[in-house]
Structure formats: C-alpha cells, structure tokens
Design a protein around this motif. Structure first.
Motif, PDB file in Angstrom:
ATOM      1  N   ILE A 155       0.831  -1.211   0.000  1.00 52.00           N
ATOM      2  CA  ILE A 155       0.000   0.000   0.000  1.00 52.00           C
ATOM      3  C   ILE A 155       0.864   1.259   0.000  1.00 52.00           C
ATOM      4  N   ASP A 156       1.865   1.278   0.855  1.00 52.29           N
ATOM      5  CA  ASP A 156       2.719   2.462   0.919  1.00 52.29           C
ATOM      6  C   ASP A 156       3.497   2.659  -0.374  1.00 52.29           C
ATOM      7  N   LEU A 157       3.901   1.540  -0.959  1.00 51.23           N
ATOM      8  CA  LEU A 157       4.619   1.637  -2.230  1.00 51.23           C
ATOM      9  C   LEU A 157       3.728   2.200  -3.321  1.00 51.23           C
ATOM     10  N   THR A 158       2.492   1.759  -3.327  1.00 52.81           N
ATOM     11  CA  THR A 158       1.546   2.255  -4.321  1.00 52.81           C
ATOM     12  C   THR A 158       1.424   3.768  -4.216  1.00 52.81           C
ATOM     13  N   MET A 159       1.343   4.218  -2.971  1.00 55.42           N
ATOM     14  CA  MET A 159       1.195   5.661  -2.766  1.00 55.42           C
ATOM     15  C   MET A 159       2.450   6.398  -3.237  1.00 55.42           C
ATOM     16  N   GLN A 160       3.613   5.834  -2.904  1.00 53.46           N
ATOM     17  CA  GLN A 160       4.832   6.572  -3.232  1.00 53.46           C
ATOM     18  C   GLN A 160       5.197   6.515  -4.702  1.00 53.46           C
ATOM     19  N   LEU A 161       4.994   5.365  -5.303  1.00 51.01           N
ATOM     20  CA  LEU A 161       5.426   5.215  -6.696  1.00 51.01           C
ATOM     21  C   LEU A 161       4.385   5.696  -7.699  1.00 51.01           C
ATOM     22  N   GLY A 162       3.184   5.926  -7.238  1.00 46.98           N
ATOM     23  CA  GLY A 162       2.250   6.646  -8.080  1.00 46.98           C
ATOM     24  C   GLY A 162       1.139   5.929  -8.794  1.00 46.98           C
ATOM     25  N   PRO A 163       1.173   4.587  -8.938  1.00 47.57           N
ATOM     26  CA  PRO A 163       0.049   3.981  -9.655  1.00 47.57           C
ATOM     27  C   PRO A 163      -1.265   4.209  -8.914  1.00 47.57           C
ATOM     28  N   VAL A 164      -2.334   4.317  -9.669  1.00 48.89           N
ATOM     29  CA  VAL A 164      -3.644   4.506  -9.044  1.00 48.89           C
ATOM     30  C   VAL A 164      -3.964   3.244  -8.243  1.00 48.89           C
ATOM     31  N   PRO A 165      -4.212   3.361  -6.945  1.00 47.96           N
ATOM     32  CA  PRO A 165      -4.306   2.184  -6.082  1.00 47.96           C
ATOM     33  C   PRO A 165      -5.341   1.133  -6.509  1.00 47.96           C
TER      34      PRO A 165
END
Lengths: 242, 326
Positions: free
Chosen positions: A156-166
């Motif tokens: 989840i945190d990676l999704t937020m940081q790297l930018g893909p739409v969750p």
C-alpha cells in the motif's frame, strides 16, 4: 536463527492496545503475532498501547507463539523502548530507506537487551520496504545488522509513493517482489509478501484470493506474509503450506 | 604473441561496426568430453556453439587427466564449425582453467560467479594462460552463466568487470532453485520476467548479448513439440535473447532458424530500405508502406536487422562448408 523461518507463514497484526487481542490470537492461531504500534493504533491510544506492551507480551508469550512488535518509524525510539521485554521475538520496522537507520535501531536494541536481561542478539529485526529509496538500497540495508531475519514488501505504501492509481493494476509490483527476492535470497533472509490482485489486496482481500496470493508468492520463493485482518491467517497458512 | 589458426572466436568474422547481435550464437549445446561419441554428437548437432563439460576422476590426478584429453576434445568438437567453450566452476576456477584452456576455444563459461572480483580473478588467470600457451592475448571470452541471487544482483558490476565478458547465459532451473522459485512451470506469469529484462539490458549495455528462453519453455529439460518450441523461440527472440542453451538436440535446428530475422522479415526490410531510399531521393523525410510510416529510425532498424539476417545466413554457410569437408 532460533526458529525455522518457513514456519512463519501468517503474521497477524493486532493493535497493541486491543483489549481482546488474547481472544483473537486464541481464535485464529497465527504463526506470528504482530503487536502493532503503527497504523492500526489511533494516535490517542499510542501511549496506552506502549504502556500495555510489557504486560501484553508476558501474558500471551508461550512456546508456541512468536511475538513481534511493529514500530512506527516516526516514533521508533520510544516504540523500541516500550517493546523490549522478555518474551519478545523481534521488531518489525517499516519504511526503511537506508542502512544507517538499521544501524541505529540495532544499537538501540543492543542497549535495551543489556538493560533488560535479554540474551544478546536474541531480538530479531524484520523490515518492510515501503519506498523506492529502500528498494534501491536493499542490499546494503540487509547487511546492516546480523539480527535482520526477514524482509517484506509493503504494497500500500509503495503504491502511494510510486504513483500507480491504487485501485488499478500495480504493474511495478512484480518487479519489486522479484528485486526483493533476489536481494533477500542473496543474504539468506526470509521473504514476506503475497501476489495480491488489484481488486483484492491487503485488508480487503477475501479468503480465497488471500490463499491464491499466498500460493503464487510461495511459487515465487516467498514463505510468509503480514495478515491485515485475522481472517487472512488461515488462507495464508494454507497458501504457504510446504 | 602467437595467433593460432585454431582460435575460432566468431567476432573476427564480423566486419560492420557494432553489429547487433555481436555474435551469431543461436543454439548452444552442452556435451561432455567423456562422451564416447562426442565427435558425432557435435558434428551432427549443427549447433552454433558447444559447451564442453568435464568430470573430475577421483582415482587419479584429475588435472593431468583433463590436460591430456582436452586439446583433442576441443578439436573433435569443433569439426562442425561450432565455437567451443569450456564450462568452469567458479569455486575451482583457477585449477580448472589450467587444465582446460587451450588454443581452439572461443571462451569459457563461468558458472557460479557472485561478484566482479570473481571475473577479475579469472581474467588475470586467462592473461597468464594465453601468454604461456600461445593464444592471442585477450582473445578468450568470459561468458557468465547466471544461476544465483548474488550474480543476478551484481550483474552490472560483473558485466563491466572485464573487457572479456561476452554473453550471459541464464540457467533458469538453477536460478529458480537458488531463489526458492518453483521449478515446475506452474505460475500464470514468468517469475523471472524482470530478471530477464535486466539481464538483456545489462548484456546489451556492454556490447554483449543474453542467451535464454521464454517461460515456461525455459524450465523445460527435454524435447518439445516443434510448434510450441517455434513460438517460444520467437517470444524469446522478441524479448531480446539472441540464442538458447538447448537441453535437447531437437531444439537446435529451430533455434538456428528462429533466433534471427525470418526470410519473410528480411524481404520486408529490403523493401523498407528500397522504398525509403527512393523517398529520400524525392525529397521526402518519410514514406508509407502498407499503411505504416517509414522514417529514419525505421530505415536504420531495417538495415540492422537485415545485416543480422545476412550474418546468420553466412554462419549457416560456414557450418555447411565445414560439414562438406572429408
């Protein structure tokens, strides 16, 4: 390593201040209990959660249950201080970016082991990667402390940081899982993570998709995963079954 | 330094600048020098390259034993004009190199390397062996068999560690086992997809190339039906691999015809080059063919791929001529 790592399939998170956590553990029987001081504890309960840890650990610790405490990066010094008691197996440190953070936390654990009569080197350290920087520095991070026993991927945190739409496909995920696997195996660490699907991941995954995510992760070389909900313990155990 | 006619590294036959791929090594077959029909197997295989393996006998001085047999094994295996490589175990590299490096080999396949230091150590040993055994200086390649996590992680440093580094061979069975990945092809995706991408990119970045196969054939150990294999090779080629280590001789013919532009593709590139050249003469910067726009990069790509097709064909001719010799 004190335990056989591949027996640590399900790492069930329970808020450290939860008054019913003993019942939850008894009901779901995870391989590892993770007493949480991070996301699942609201700020106003943090102090209470820390204060309860010594009693909680001594109450639930048995030969069959391994207890880890997940610390909050922002308050890691106070969290480690609160967590370090006999009965504790290790600390889970999320969001590590660089080697120096491990060196620092390792020194703190050393000190607390001496102060509290815990065997030197007994407390393990598990890291969960949540940043691009952490992934890039992974090999150095994994060599920073001999107590480091496992490494996981924090989706989840990676999704937020790297930018893909969750809510859509996290296309970078397999790359990140592979990179972590290579580094983890190179340094002999347990790999934590599951091959979650975009519409069924982490806290919203049902039992069937959790089991599938664990099965695919096992085929990929992973041997355990954090369970965001207690209901994921059983499918995780089944999915990672040897 | 003596240059021996037996040194058969095919780099010498490439005359264009920075050819792509650097080597025509579409099919690579591993054979043992202990095989009583090594000559027949290598000659009949039509492989572009042969890896010679050896076993160490326990009841005698293994180095002396290999030393006495390796030169003739190299000569025998090369009769069909395959490039010859010797597979060396990184843990015993120096003693194995001393027993196996002779004129006639194109390179060594280093298996089990972990770091750039491993390559540098082997390169230094080859410097001495080339000098003492009359082999052209710096002519013996070091090719890397990727089979462990450390080698994968340190790929770029390994690739840059010596000018001798040529190709990277992905040993998918052993790498999967090392990483704890299931070696039965039971996942709906290629678990090594990203490792393969990195391998191909790193190898190409130093002017080398990568050898491997597409999933799930990459985990196959035996014969595969022709159509399945043809599709797998096409996918591997289009991923960026320039050849494969063949687990079975049946693979070789299809690898030779598959790891190159097809006749149909080559004909299309000829058309692209001709039509674009005509357009340039008429003052145009781009021209259409079959609804596709052809401009400078497309023209350049066509030229590179056509050259690749010609070199592959030339390699086939070389091997054919070798097979006609009495």
């Amino acid at each position: 390593m004190k335990k056989i790592l591949h027996h640590r399939r399900s790492w069930m998170i329970v808020p450290a201040h939860d008054p019913k956590l003993a019942d939850t553990i008894a009901q779901y029987k995870p391989d590892v209990v993770v007493l949480d001081l991070e996301y699942s504890v609201a700020p106003k309960y943090k102090e209470q959660a820390r204060a309860n840890l010594v009693k909680t650990v001594s109450t639930i610790a048995t030969d069959d249950i391994e207890i880890f405490v997940r610390i909050d990066k922002a308050s890691r010094w106070a969290d480690v201080d609160a967590a370090m008691h006999r009965g504790l197996t290790g600390i889970i440190f999320c969001g590590v970016d660089e080697e120096s953070e491990i060196t620092e936390i390792d020194a703190l654990i050393n000190t607390k082991e001496k102060e509290r009569g815990i065997d030197p080197g007994h407390i393990e350290l598990v890291i969960i990667l949540e940043s691009a920087k952490g992934f890039w520095n992974l090999s150095e991070i994994l060599q920073a402390s001999p107590r480091l026993s496992a490494v996981g991927v924090g989706r989840i945190d990676l999704t937020m940081q790297l930018g893909p739409v969750p809510q859509h496909e996290f296309r970078l995920f397999r790359y990140l899982m592979t990179r972590t696997l290579v580094a983890g195996k190179m340094h002999g660490k347990q790999l934590l993570g599951a091959m979650w699907r975009p519409d069924s991941r982490g806290g919203v995954a049902n039992q069937e998709s959790t089991k599938l995510a664990a099965q695919q992760a096992k085929l990929m070389g992973y041997t355990g995963c954090i369970c965001a909900t207690p209901e994921q313990v059983n499918p995780m155990n089944l999915g990672f079954l040897s | 330094m003596i240059t021996t006619p037996e040194n058969k590294n095919k780099r010498s036959s490439i005359n264009s600048n920075n050819p792509m791929p650097k080597y025509i090594r579409r099919s690579i077959l591993a054979l043992s020098i202990d095989d009583p029909i090594l000559e027949k197997k290598s000659f009949d295989s039509w492989a572009d390259a042969i890896i010679l393996d050896f076993s160490k006998k326990s009841h005698c001085n293994w180095q002396q034993d290999i030393l006495s047999r390796m030169p003739s094994a190299i000569a025998i295996a090369a009769k069909g004009d395959a490039e010859i490589f010797i597979r060396i175990n990184n843990d015993f590299a120096i003693s194995e190199l001393e027993a196996t490096v002779f004129p006639g080999i194109a390179g060594i396949i280093l298996k089990g390397a972990h770091s750039a230091a491993d390559i540098q150590r082997v390169s230094s040993a080859l410097d001495s062996l080339e000098l003492s055994r009359g082999i052209l200086a710096n002519s013996i390649e070091i090719d890397i068999e990727v089979n462990n996590a450390a080698c994968t992680w340190n790929l770029l440093e390994i690739a840059r560690s010596s000018a001798r580094v040529g190709i990277f061979l992905l040993n998918e069975q052993e790498l999967c086992a090392n990483l704890g990945i299931q070696t039965q092809a039971s996942l709906p995706f290629d678990p090594l997809e990203y490792i393969k991408s990195e391998l191909i990119t790193v190898a190409t970045s130093i002017g080398g190339q990568a050898v491997g196969m597409s999933y799930p054939l990459s985990l196959a150990t035996d014969s595969i039906d022709a159509e399945t294999l043809r599709k797998g090779i096409l996918r591997a080629r289009d991923t960026g691999f320039k050849g494969a280590v063949c687990p079975h001789p049946d693979w070789i013919n299809l690898c030779n015809s598959g790891f190159r532009p097809s006749e149909e593709e080559a004909n299309y590139y000829v058309k692209v080059i001709e039509v674009f050249a005509e357009g340039i003469k008429r003052g145009m910067a781009s021209v259409p063919i079959d609804g596709k726009m052809i401009d400078v990069p497309v023209d350049l790509r066509a030229k590179v791929y056509l050259e690749w097709a010609k070199r592959a064909k030339a390699r086939d001719t070389e091997k054919y001529q070798a097979h006609q010799k009495p």
